[in-house]
Scaffold this motif. Structure first.
Motif, PDB file in Angstrom:
ATOM      1  N   MET A   1     -14.576  32.886  27.086  1.00  0.00           N
ATOM      2  CA  MET A   1     -15.850  33.572  26.886  1.00  0.00           C
ATOM      3  C   MET A   1     -16.736  32.836  25.875  1.00  0.00           C
ATOM      4  O   MET A   1     -17.944  32.767  26.026  1.00  0.00           O
ATOM      5  N   LEU A  81     -14.202  33.265  35.247  1.00  0.00           N
ATOM      6  CA  LEU A  81     -14.483  34.277  34.230  1.00  0.00           C
ATOM      7  C   LEU A  81     -14.556  35.643  34.900  1.00  0.00           C
ATOM      8  O   LEU A  81     -15.013  35.741  36.041  1.00  0.00           O
ATOM      9  N   GLN A  85     -16.361  39.376  30.958  1.00  0.00           N
ATOM     10  CA  GLN A  85     -16.647  38.217  30.098  1.00  0.00           C
ATOM     11  C   GLN A  85     -18.089  37.738  30.270  1.00  0.00           C
ATOM     12  O   GLN A  85     -18.748  37.374  29.297  1.00  0.00           O
ATOM     13  N   SER A  89     -20.789  38.171  27.267  1.00  0.00           N
ATOM     14  CA  SER A  89     -21.400  36.954  26.718  1.00  0.00           C
ATOM     15  C   SER A  89     -22.918  37.080  26.706  1.00  0.00           C
ATOM     16  O   SER A  89     -23.575  36.711  25.723  1.00  0.00           O
ATOM     17  N   SER A 243     -19.905  45.431  34.785  1.00  0.00           N
ATOM     18  CA  SER A 243     -18.893  44.383  34.944  1.00  0.00           C
ATOM     19  C   SER A 243     -18.157  44.546  36.269  1.00  0.00           C
ATOM     20  O   SER A 243     -17.905  43.562  36.979  1.00  0.00           O
TER      21      SER A 243
END
Lengths: 252, 232
Positions: A1, A81, A85, A89, A243
């Motif tokens: 990350m 990823l 993540q 980020s 997510s």
């Protein structure tokens, strides 16, 4: 990350520096006009800071929109990823830039107007009393700002998966307005139902009727505990939902 | 023989169309497989599902015995049919980016490939022509020691000189322990690369087999067979 954060910073720092340079030049120009001190000039300088923030928030939104709607998504979403993540980020970098713009512009504001404000003449006791409250207030506003960002990301992700992943550009904004309205209705309901407030200077708990999420009364700031928990919960739910959608539902 | 890709009953529906209709396909390790078909046959949809960019409507897809996800993305080296690098990047940034995210990235090989492709590290991604983009993207993808390479139309839309360079790069840099899936409708230029071919038409497999065996059995090149199957 950490690596993704590094490249997010690398990809956006030029824009942030450009915004900062523009705002600082505007503030300097306004200051040099100098026909009035803190009144009109201070207000205009404040406006320049707000413009800087609007530009930065637009950039943050546009950057995520490009991931979902343009070819750069082919690189981002094939990296090893997780959705969490990637979203985390982006939030870290957005928060970093919001803080940088805030500190630099406010710092420059204080330097420009130091003679007019003259911090040295302020009573030390007064400063000691208000500074911690202002810091808590700042943190509270930052959390609200991050929540709004997550809600924007969630709206964009929902806009992308609604109607079987058809690319409908403006749909996300409509979703954002609807989501924000529901979140606000919930927020109002929570502080009206649970009117328990924390005094941010003495940390005493009191009940306030007809308050709000954050209330200022007799020189103290009071934070509604239930809305603070509600805000954090909304942020967490929005983060995990976004997510999940990014990792499992969105078609690029 | 061990399988790198296992696909069972794969279906992908869009609003008005079915891009893939119940496909079953296994790919063994160490093979170069050509997925051939005209535009709209479902090649890119299939590849994007393998790369983790699209989600299937039905069916199972496993790569190296894993569902498509973070792990499979770490072992698949994917070349999309478009310019996917971030616009702010220079070629050098792109190399560092790949090196940071993929443990299997070989910087030395990347530098050799870029030299072979006559690309200057200092060039910005947004200054590159279509052919240069294609060469850069392929150099990055082939510089990984990936378990599976997926190349989507690697020579489409580039001039014949760039096309030869790209084909040479694929032949010279392909690692025999890995597997490779290549989609193309430019069959004549690429057929010598394939161990196996899959003809895709309207989302279903029309013909599949060992490239050499198909040539022998039919007395035709893969390109001629392609024209026969797709009626060109």
């Amino acid at each position: 990350m950490g690596k993704y954060i590094k490249y997010e910073i690398k990809g956006s720092y030029r824009f942030v520096l450009g915004v900062l340079a523009l705002v600082l030049i505007l503030m300097t120009g306004i200051y040099l006009k100098g026909f009035d001190r803190l009144g009109i000039i201070g207000g205009l300088a404040g406006l320049a800071i707000v413009i800087g923030y609007i530009a930065e928030i637009y950039y943050i939104m546009d950057s995520f929109r490009k991931e979902l709607y343009e070819d750069r998504g082919y690189l981002t979403f094939t990296l090893p990823l997780s959705g969490k993540q990637i979203i985390a980020s982006k939030l870290v970098v957005s928060t970093l830039w919001i803080l940088v713009i805030g500190f630099v512009t406010m710092g420059y504001f204080l330097i420009l107007f130091r003679k007019d404000i003259n911090i040295g003449q302020l009573e030390i006791g007064l400063l000691e009393e208000f500074l911690p409250q202002m810091i808590y207030y700042g943190i509270y506003m930052l959390v609200l700002g991050i929540n709004t960002l997550i809600l924007i990301y969630l709206s964009m992700a929902l806009g992308r998966v609604t109607i079987r992943n058809k690319k409908l550009g403006g749909l996300w904004f409509l979703i954002f307005i609807v989501l924000s309205t529901f979140v606000q209705i919930g927020y109002n309901y929570v502080y009206q139902t649970f009117p328990h407030y924390l005094n941010l200077s003495s940390f005493n708990l009191i009940n306030i009727d007809n308050g709000a999420g954050l209330t200022i009364s007799s020189g103290s700031i009071y934070m509604n505990l239930a809305t603070a928990i509600y805000t954090i919960l909304i942020g967490i739910v929005s983060f995990f939902t976004t997510s999940y959608l990014v990792e499992n539902k969105i078609d690029i | 023989m061990e399988k790198i890709v296992e696909i069972k009953g794969l279906t992908k529906r869009y609003i008005n169309t079915i891009a893939l209709n119940g496909i079953d396909l296994d790919i063994e390790k160490g093979r170069v497989v050509g997925i051939l078909g005209p535009n709209g046959s479902g090649k890119t949809t299939l590849i994007k599902i393998l790369a983790g960019l699209l989600r299937q409507s039905k069916g199972d897809v496993r790569i190296d015995s894993h569902n498509v996800g973070v792990y499979t993305k770490s072992i698949v080296s994917y070349l999309p049919d478009r310019n996917f690098l971030y616009n702010w990047m220079s070629i050098e940034d792109a190399l560092k980016f790949y090196s940071d995210f993929y443990k299997d990235f070989d910087m030395k090989r990347a530098e050799n490939l870029l030299e072979f492709m006559n690309l200057d590290n200092n060039l910005k991604v947004n200054q590159l022509s279509k052919g240069m983009h294609e060469k850069l993207n392929l150099s990055l993808v082939l510089s990984r020691k990936a378990k599976l390479y997926i190349l989507d139309e690697p020579i489409a839309g580039v001039d014949p000189v760039a096309r030869d360079k790209i084909l040479d790069a694929i032949i010279n840099n392909y690692n025999e322990d890995s597997s490779m899936i290549i989609t193309t409708h430019l069959v004549r230029d690429m057929e010598n690369l394939f161990d196996e071919v899959v003809f895709l038409k309207e989302g279903t497999i029309k013909l599949r087999g060992e490239a050499e065996k198909l040539r022998e059995e039919n007395g035709k090149s893969i390109d001629e067979l392609y024209k026969e199957v797709f009626g060109e």
